[in-house]
Design an enzyme around this catalytic site. Structure first.
Site: not given
Ligand code: APR
Length: 232
Positions: A89, A107, A174
């Site tokens: 993503q 994305h 994620t």
């Molecule tokens: N190691 C592993 N996981 C991590 C770390 C780390 N150091 N730091 C944060 N995380 C995890 C968090 O626990 C969370 O589950 O990364 C995830 C971040 O979540 P989001 O900020 O929601 O990001 P993401 O899941 O990629 O969002 C999905 O939403 O805004 C849209 O298009 C955007 O691609 C993105 C989509």
């Protein structure tokens, strides 16, 4: 030939490379409203603001370095004796810069430019301007090659096909908040795949197994167990 592995990654994969996630306390959506910078309507309303947001994210991605988790996934893809599908993503190019191949960016990519007039794609300049003419049709409808909220993610057919031909689904870093990616783990379960989450904290979605910890620790550990035949 070993079983196929389907890996979905999110912002947590690149967090330790210094790229912000979206929904944490210091997340990108804390100081930028999605409706101002990440929708087609936002681009229509204020294209310069949107371009500034993605020029900033492009510069941050370019300045970031792949971390041990990116490198471990590239190693898995190179050394595992079965198919490994990397779906992300994320819009950074850190997996590619760690040597991963055929990364599926559902994305889009902040390193890409897209002409809204003729769909031509090219490598984005570091500082993209709305007035940049398309190298193909010459029109000035240039946008970042990003899938915004309300738009259809890329490569969904390839993603569905890869899921149907895999034995293990792994979700890395994620939150599972945004569809259709958020639905992949359930689709995997319905297709009979084993499911595993590697995350700093469990997202709460249903997986056969969850390993909590920072990606730069849990991903290399898991990859070395897979490559030594202890997993899958
Ligand atoms: N190691 C592993 N996981 C991590 C770390 C780390 N150091 N730091 C944060 N995380 C995890 C968090 O626990 C969370 O589950 O990364 C995830 C971040 O979540 P989001 O900020 O929601 O990001 P993401 O899941 O990629 O969002 C999905 O939403 O805004 C849209 O298009 C955007 O691609 C993105 C989509």
């Amino acid at each position: 030939m070993a079983g196929g592995i389907f890996i979905l990654s999110g912002a947590g994969l690149s967090a330790e490379s210094g790229l912000r996630t979206f929904r944490a306390a210091d997340g990108l959506w804390e100081d930028h409203r999605v409706e101002d910078v990440a929708t087609p309507e936002a681009f229509e309303r204020d294209p310069e603001l949107v371009q500034r947001f993605y020029n900033m994210r492009r510069a941050q991605a370019a300045a970031a370095m792949p971390n041990a988790a990116h490198e471990a996934l590239a190693k898995l893809q190179a050394d595992y004796d079965g198919p490994v599908t990397l779906v992300t993503q994320n819009v950074d190019d850190l997996l590619e810069r760690s040597g991963a191949r055929e990364v599926i960016h559902m994305h889009g990519s902040v390193m890409g430019a897209l002409c809204s007039a003729c769909d031509h794609r090219w490598a984005a300049p570091m500082e993209m301007r709305v007035s940049d003419p398309c190298p193909s049709c010459g029109m000035s409808h240039t946008r970042p090659d990003i899938v915004w909220f309300g738009e259809i993610p890329y490569h969904m057919d390839a993603i569905q096909n890869a899921l149907e031909n895999s034995d293990l689904f792994v979700s890395i870093g994620t939150s599972g908040m945004v569809y259709p990616a958020a639905g992949f783990s359930q689709m995997a379960r319905q297709l009979g795949l084993k499911t595993l989450e590697l995350n700093l904290e469990a997202s709460g979605a249903m997986f056969d197994a969850v390993i909590e910890g920072p990606a730069t620790q849990v991903v290399p550990d898991w990859v070395s167990r897979v490559l030594s035949g202890k997993e899958i």
